[in-house]
Design an enzyme around this catalytic site. Structure first.
Site, PDB file in Angstrom:
ATOM      1  N   ARG A 246     -15.950 -13.829  -8.645  1.00  0.00           N
ATOM      2  CA  ARG A 246     -15.212 -13.254  -8.640  1.00  0.00           C
ATOM      3  C   ARG A 246     -14.307 -11.892  -7.297  1.00  0.00           C
ATOM      4  NH1 ARG A 246     -17.340 -12.623 -13.823  1.00  0.00           N
ATOM      5  NH2 ARG A 246     -18.319 -11.085 -13.001  1.00  0.00           N
TER       6      ARG A 246
ATOM      7  N   GLY B  25      -2.996   3.618  15.560  1.00  0.00           N
ATOM      8  CA  GLY B  25      -2.802   1.947  15.069  1.00  0.00           C
ATOM      9  C   GLY B  25      -3.308   1.306  14.927  1.00  0.00           C
TER      10      GLY B  25
ATOM     11  N   TYR C 160     -19.338   8.683  -6.968  1.00  0.00           N
ATOM     12  CA  TYR C 160     -20.032   7.342  -7.836  1.00  0.00           C
ATOM     13  C   TYR C 160     -21.586   7.475  -6.739  1.00  0.00           C
ATOM     14  CZ  TYR C 160     -15.165   5.697  -6.240  1.00  0.00           C
ATOM     15  OH  TYR C 160     -13.508   5.933  -5.844  1.00  0.00           O
TER      16      TYR C 160
ATOM     17  N   ASP D 132     -14.929   0.694   0.099  1.00  0.00           N
ATOM     18  CA  ASP D 132     -14.443   1.231  -0.128  1.00  0.00           C
ATOM     19  C   ASP D 132     -15.668   2.478  -1.147  1.00  0.00           C
ATOM     20  OD1 ASP D 132     -12.401   3.966  -1.442  1.00  0.00           O
ATOM     21  OD2 ASP D 132     -13.017   3.284  -2.797  1.00  0.00           O
TER      22      ASP D 132
ATOM     23  N   SER E  67      -6.464  11.484  -2.616  1.00  0.00           N
ATOM     24  CA  SER E  67      -6.480  11.042  -3.593  1.00  0.00           C
ATOM     25  C   SER E  67      -6.315  11.508  -4.726  1.00  0.00           C
ATOM     26  CB  SER E  67      -7.813   9.728  -3.527  1.00  0.00           C
ATOM     27  OG  SER E  67      -7.993   9.207  -5.076  1.00  0.00           O
ATOM     28  N   ASN E  68      -5.953  10.932  -6.010  1.00  0.00           N
ATOM     29  CA  ASN E  68      -5.493  11.502  -7.477  1.00  0.00           C
ATOM     30  C   ASN E  68      -4.629  12.661  -7.025  1.00  0.00           C
ATOM     31  OD1 ASN E  68      -6.968   9.651  -8.666  1.00  0.00           O
ATOM     32  ND2 ASN E  68      -8.557  10.247  -8.253  1.00  0.00           N
TER      33      ASN E  68
ATOM     34  N   HIS F  11     -10.946  13.347  -2.950  1.00  0.00           N
ATOM     35  CA  HIS F  11     -11.381  12.296  -4.116  1.00  0.00           C
ATOM     36  C   HIS F  11      -9.787  12.986  -4.896  1.00  0.00           C
ATOM     37  CE1 HIS F  11     -14.394   9.930  -6.373  1.00  0.00           C
ATOM     38  NE2 HIS F  11     -12.939   9.199  -6.937  1.00  0.00           N
TER      39      HIS F  11
ATOM     40  N   GLY G 260      -9.198  -4.105   0.338  1.00  0.00           N
ATOM     41  CA  GLY G 260     -10.667  -4.045   0.118  1.00  0.00           C
ATOM     42  C   GLY G 260     -11.726  -4.453  -1.001  1.00  0.00           C
TER      43      GLY G 260
ATOM     44  N   GLY H 264     -13.487  -2.315  -3.780  1.00  0.00           N
ATOM     45  CA  GLY H 264     -13.703  -1.554  -4.550  1.00  0.00           C
ATOM     46  C   GLY H 264     -15.597  -0.978  -5.293  1.00  0.00           C
TER      47      GLY H 264
ATOM     48  N   LYS I 239     -15.112   9.888   0.058  1.00  0.00           N
ATOM     49  CA  LYS I 239     -14.355  10.289  -0.025  1.00  0.00           C
ATOM     50  C   LYS I 239     -15.162  11.971  -1.055  1.00  0.00           C
ATOM     51  CE  LYS I 239     -12.340   7.251  -2.690  1.00  0.00           C
ATOM     52  NZ  LYS I 239     -13.005   6.067  -3.674  1.00  0.00           N
TER      53      LYS I 239
ATOM     54  N   LYS J 241     -12.499  -4.068  -7.451  1.00  0.00           N
ATOM     55  CA  LYS J 241     -14.065  -4.011  -7.828  1.00  0.00           C
ATOM     56  C   LYS J 241     -14.771  -4.987  -8.432  1.00  0.00           C
ATOM     57  CE  LYS J 241     -17.879  -3.053 -10.103  1.00  0.00           C
ATOM     58  NZ  LYS J 241     -18.609  -3.324 -11.655  1.00  0.00           N
TER      59      LYS J 241
ATOM     60  N   SER K 267      -8.841   0.489  -9.142  1.00  0.00           N
ATOM     61  CA  SER K 267      -7.928   0.158 -10.967  1.00  0.00           C
ATOM     62  C   SER K 267      -7.015  -1.379 -10.760  1.00  0.00           C
ATOM     63  CB  SER K 267      -7.999   1.467 -11.525  1.00  0.00           C
ATOM     64  OG  SER K 267      -9.150   2.278 -11.828  1.00  0.00           O
TER      65      SER K 267
HETATM   66  P1  A2P Z   1     -17.351  -7.502 -12.843  1.00  0.00           P
HETATM   67  O1  A2P Z   1     -17.917  -6.237 -12.142  1.00  0.00           O
HETATM   68  O2  A2P Z   1     -18.560  -7.927 -13.507  1.00  0.00           O
HETATM   69  O3  A2P Z   1     -16.414  -8.826 -12.147  1.00  0.00           O
HETATM   70  P2  A2P Z   1     -10.922  -2.815 -11.067  1.00  0.00           P
HETATM   71  O4  A2P Z   1     -11.148  -3.267  -9.670  1.00  0.00           O
HETATM   72  O5  A2P Z   1      -9.395  -2.873 -11.303  1.00  0.00           O
HETATM   73  O6  A2P Z   1     -12.147  -1.393 -11.167  1.00  0.00           O
HETATM   74  O7  A2P Z   1     -11.717  -3.729 -11.987  1.00  0.00           O
HETATM   75  C1  A2P Z   1     -12.756  -4.395 -12.074  1.00  0.00           C
HETATM   76  C2  A2P Z   1     -13.078  -5.288 -13.640  1.00  0.00           C
HETATM   77  O8  A2P Z   1     -12.728  -6.183 -13.491  1.00  0.00           O
HETATM   78  C3  A2P Z   1     -14.315  -4.554 -13.752  1.00  0.00           C
HETATM   79  O9  A2P Z   1     -15.010  -4.910 -14.515  1.00  0.00           O
HETATM   80  C4  A2P Z   1     -15.626  -6.369 -13.366  1.00  0.00           C
HETATM   81  O10 A2P Z   1     -16.022  -6.816 -13.734  1.00  0.00           O
HETATM   82  C5  A2P Z   1     -13.644  -6.877 -13.436  1.00  0.00           C
HETATM   83  N1  A2P Z   1     -13.297  -7.916 -12.400  1.00  0.00           N
HETATM   84  C6  A2P Z   1     -13.031  -7.739 -10.826  1.00  0.00           C
HETATM   85  N2  A2P Z   1     -12.922  -9.052 -10.082  1.00  0.00           N
HETATM   86  C7  A2P Z   1     -12.444 -10.374 -11.817  1.00  0.00           C
HETATM   87  C8  A2P Z   1     -12.064 -11.160 -11.731  1.00  0.00           C
HETATM   88  N3  A2P Z   1     -11.685 -12.003 -10.516  1.00  0.00           N
HETATM   89  N4  A2P Z   1     -11.838 -12.077 -12.740  1.00  0.00           N
HETATM   90  C9  A2P Z   1     -12.196 -11.096 -14.027  1.00  0.00           C
HETATM   91  N5  A2P Z   1     -13.181  -9.654 -14.183  1.00  0.00           N
HETATM   92  C10 A2P Z   1     -12.938  -9.697 -12.709  1.00  0.00           C
END
Ligand code: A2P
Length: 325
Positions: free
Chosen positions: A274, A12, A51, A46, A164-165, A113, A19, A21, A80, A268, A211
């Site tokens: 962003r 639950g 890392y 996460d 994962s993976n 991981h 999330g 990254g 992980k 991430k 990713s």
């Molecule tokens: P930054 O950390 O400078 O924003 P993923 O989540 O697939 O691993 O991708 C992460 C990558 O995408 C990082 O290089 C991040 O750069 C970039 N990124 C994250 N959010 C955005 C966004 N809204 N527009 C453009 N690039 C982004």
């Protein structure tokens, strides 16, 4: 199509679908990034021992929690077991270290991981041979490792355990012993993993996409090493035209697509702007024809970015999860 903000896990508990990254976020930048993420409303954070940023993340989390136990309950913290911990002897040690690094009394989700293991070398999570290849442990016994995670769950220090993976065969192997409570894999528009996602759905295992934006920085490093071409997902014409139609960014379209496909995602970023942009996708809706256009961008195995080629020799490991080229 409305998308629920949470996925309900076994027992639950609720895991936020969007999330934060932290792969490729260094110890020096991640503390501020996690603080910005918490302020922007992310509650699912996460990370991974591999890392090497858990301590900084722990500082940000604990500053935010303060003395309020309700704030801890709002969070969903994931880390992980690193490949060097993929042996019965070392699981407990790595789990305890992650908990201490994060400064938490319990974790919400702990994942194996990778299916392959590295040799255990104290103080070195990425041990290498003199020729540059990784020091693999070719004797990895995944089911024995899984039993150790089950014991940790039984001890009450983690609410959920998962993997994962892993590929379909590996997931089915785990499931025979104890069904993983989450599967985290690379998923983005060029690597949609439809068959693996369908298998996880059939088994009732929630899926988290890492990713989701195509990990551009990592893709560029790999392109320089391997000569392979990795399209910039944010610049794909189909993605850009849908973004223009909605007056949104490409990143928002890529994330909303995954949410409407029924998976969770952990973008991430270290940029506060962003970070906010990426969580502002709840009031966006893609039409059936837009979903179809994005579905058509799948390149199957050729679209995979994280193929572990940055660990030379990995395809020789018996548990290597992908097709060998
Ligand atoms: P930054 O950390 O400078 O924003 P993923 O989540 O697939 O691993 O991708 C992460 C990558 O995408 C990082 O290089 C991040 O750069 C970039 N990124 C994250 N959010 C955005 C966004 N809204 N527009 C453009 N690039 C982004």
């Amino acid at each position: 199509m409305s998308v629920p903000k949470y996925i309900t896990l076994a027992g639950g508990d609720k895991m936020p679908r969007l999330g934060f990254g932290t792969w490729q976020a260094s110890e020096s930048e991640v503390e501020d990034a996690v603080t910005a993420a918490l302020e922007a409303g992310y509650r699912h954070i996460d990370t991974a021992a591999a890392y090497e940023n858990e301590k900084a993340i722990g500082r940000a989390l604990n500053r935010w929690i303060g003395n309020d136990p309700d704030r801890r309950k709002e969070l969903f913290v994931v880390t992980k077991l690193p490949p060097s911990g993929n042996s019965v002897k070392h699981v407990e040690e790595f789990f305890a270290a992650s908990l201490a690094n994060l400064g938490l009394e319990y974790l919400d989700l702990y994942l194996i991981h990778t299916p392959f293991g590295f040799e255990y070398v104290p103080g070195d999570l990425h041990p290498k041979n003199p020729d540059g290849s990784m020091k693999f442990d070719f004797t990895t016994d995944l089911m024995a490792v899984w039993k150790e995670l089950i014991k940790i769950k039984e001890s009450g220090r983690v609410r959920h355990i998962g993997v994962s993976n892993m590929n379909e065969e590996q997931i089915n192997r785990f499931t025979k012993l104890y069904k993983p409570e989450c599967l985290q894999i690379e998923i983005n528009v060029t690597c949609q993993q439809t068959s693996l996602v369908a298998e996880a759905k059939r088994l009732g295992i929630p899926v988290v996409a890492y990713s989701p934006l195509g990990s551009r920085a990592m893709a560029q490093v790999l392109a320089a090493k391997t000569g392979r071409e990795y399209p910039n997902l944010l610049e794909l014409p189909e993605v850009k035209s849908i973004a223009t139609a909605h007056s949104r960014s490409s990143a928002q379209i890529l994330l909303r697509y995954l949410l409407q496909c029924g998976v969770a995602a952990i973008p991430k970023s270290t940029s506060p702007k962003r970070i906010k942009e990426n969580i502002s996708v709840w009031d966006l809706e893609l039409s059936d024809s837009e979903m179809a256009a994005l579905r058509a961008l799948d390149r199957g195995d050729d679209g995979r970015i994280c193929d572990f080629s940055f660990f030379p020799g990995v395809e020789k490991h018996p548990e290597f999860p992908f097709k060998r080229h």
